[in-house]
Enzyme design. Structure first.
Site, PDB file in Angstrom:
ATOM      1  N   SER A  13       0.857  -1.221  -0.026  1.00  0.00           N
ATOM      2  CA  SER A  13      -0.087  -0.001  -0.070  1.00  0.00           C
ATOM      3  C   SER A  13       0.902   1.345   0.055  1.00  0.00           C
ATOM      4  CB  SER A  13      -1.033   0.034   1.074  1.00  0.00           C
ATOM      5  OG  SER A  13      -0.474   0.057   2.281  1.00  0.00           O
ATOM      6  N   ARG A  92      12.921  -7.771   5.161  1.00  0.00           N
ATOM      7  CA  ARG A  92      14.255  -8.474   5.231  1.00  0.00           C
ATOM      8  C   ARG A  92      15.201  -7.472   5.603  1.00  0.00           C
ATOM      9  NH1 ARG A  92      15.730 -13.348   3.389  1.00  0.00           N
ATOM     10  NH2 ARG A  92      18.049 -13.219   2.527  1.00  0.00           N
ATOM     11  N   HIS A 110       9.054   2.816   8.810  1.00  0.00           N
ATOM     12  CA  HIS A 110       8.653   1.968  10.164  1.00  0.00           C
ATOM     13  C   HIS A 110       7.488   2.231  10.709  1.00  0.00           C
ATOM     14  CE1 HIS A 110       9.764  -0.848  13.200  1.00  0.00           C
ATOM     15  NE2 HIS A 110       9.612   0.367  14.026  1.00  0.00           N
ATOM     16  N   GLU A 175       1.447   7.121   7.204  1.00  0.00           N
ATOM     17  CA  GLU A 175       2.318   6.477   6.235  1.00  0.00           C
ATOM     18  C   GLU A 175       2.489   6.944   5.052  1.00  0.00           C
ATOM     19  OE1 GLU A 175       3.646   2.680   6.671  1.00  0.00           O
ATOM     20  OE2 GLU A 175       2.780   2.107   8.706  1.00  0.00           O
TER      21      GLU A 175
HETATM   22  C1  GRF Z   1       3.912  -0.819   6.797  1.00  0.00           C
HETATM   23  O1  GRF Z   1       3.105  -0.877   8.078  1.00  0.00           O
HETATM   24  C2  GRF Z   1       5.586  -0.415   6.874  1.00  0.00           C
HETATM   25  O2  GRF Z   1       5.605   0.607   8.022  1.00  0.00           O
HETATM   26  C3  GRF Z   1       6.120  -1.496   7.317  1.00  0.00           C
HETATM   27  O3  GRF Z   1       5.394  -2.639   6.721  1.00  0.00           O
HETATM   28  C4  GRF Z   1       3.916  -2.403   6.540  1.00  0.00           C
HETATM   29  C5  GRF Z   1       3.877  -2.449   4.918  1.00  0.00           C
HETATM   30  O4  GRF Z   1       2.528  -2.232   4.586  1.00  0.00           O
HETATM   31  N1  GRF Z   1       7.428  -1.422   7.151  1.00  0.00           N
HETATM   32  P1  GRF Z   1       2.465  -1.951   2.935  1.00  0.00           P
HETATM   33  O5  GRF Z   1       2.873  -3.418   2.243  1.00  0.00           O
HETATM   34  O6  GRF Z   1       3.163  -0.649   2.499  1.00  0.00           O
HETATM   35  O7  GRF Z   1       1.107  -1.991   2.717  1.00  0.00           O
END
Ligand code: GRF
Length: 191
Positions: A13, A92, A110, A175
């Site tokens: 996403s 990873r 994060h 995010e």
């Molecule tokens: C997000 O919460 C990001 O912060 C973390 O993993 C999740 C990934 O979500 N590193 P997406 O695949 O971008 O929907």
């Protein structure tokens, strides 16, 4: 225009949000996604990338040693002249092979304050600790687990959230906005 490779392992996403900003938002003319890379063949985000005409590549990491896998990734990227690697749910830890090939040019998001919580389950951590707010962190990637220097943080108001889904929904909204805004500053060299 900077060429970026977006790395995913799952739904993607954040990748989608960044690609939308590249197409017709704040990253237009600033970032060009030239590759979406996954270490998981079944990452659903790959389908979206393909639907947008973005090149995709996958090297299945299962069973490969970290350095051996990252060597293959570095070789793959060499053909694309990538300026920045943008990790978006890439599950990873990177080895020195990859980190040193792109010094200060690998960025991650994060779902918690990396000074307080590293590794998986950032939203679960906020929920279980009943935090009134949490912080999303965009940081440079080094060889540690979420230890790279912090570039930007965004606050998520968690007051009144009734379950983990609600926490995650609010967090992802932050995010999706914060990542592109921060990338813009990095790519323009103003951060
Ligand atoms: C997000 O919460 C990001 O912060 C973390 O993993 C999740 C990934 O979500 N590193 P997406 O695949 O971008 O929907």
């Amino acid at each position: 225009m900077k060429k970026i490779a977006i790395f995913i392992s799952g739904r993607g996403s954040n990748m989608k949000a960044i690609m939308e900003q590249c197409q017709h938002g704040i990253l237009k003319g600033i970032a060009e996604p030239v590759l979406v890379f996954s270490n998981k063949v079944d990452a659903t985000g790959l389908d979206y990338a393909k639907s947008q005409g973005i090149e995709t590549a996958c090297i299945e990491s299962l069973g490969l040693k970290r350095a051996e896998f990252d060597r293959q990734v570095v070789d793959l990227l060499a053909g694309y002249k990538i300026d920045f690697i943008v990790l978006a749910g890439y599950m990873r830890i990177l080895s020195p092979v990859l980190v040193q090939a792109y010094p200060k040019r690998i960025i991650n998001i994060h779902p918690a304050d990396t000074t307080q919580h590293q590794g998986l389950h950032g939203y679960e951590w906020a929920w279980e600790n009943k935090l009134p707010e949490t912080k999303i962190t965009v940081h440079y990637v080094d060889e540690g687990l979420d230890t790279g220097s912090i570039i930007a943080q965004g606050t998520v108001d968690l007051r009144g959230a009734e379950n983990l889904d609600e926490i995650e929904r609010r967090g992802l909204a932050v995010e999706h906005k914060l990542y592109s805004e921060t990338l813009k500053m990095i790519l323009l060299g103003t951060r």
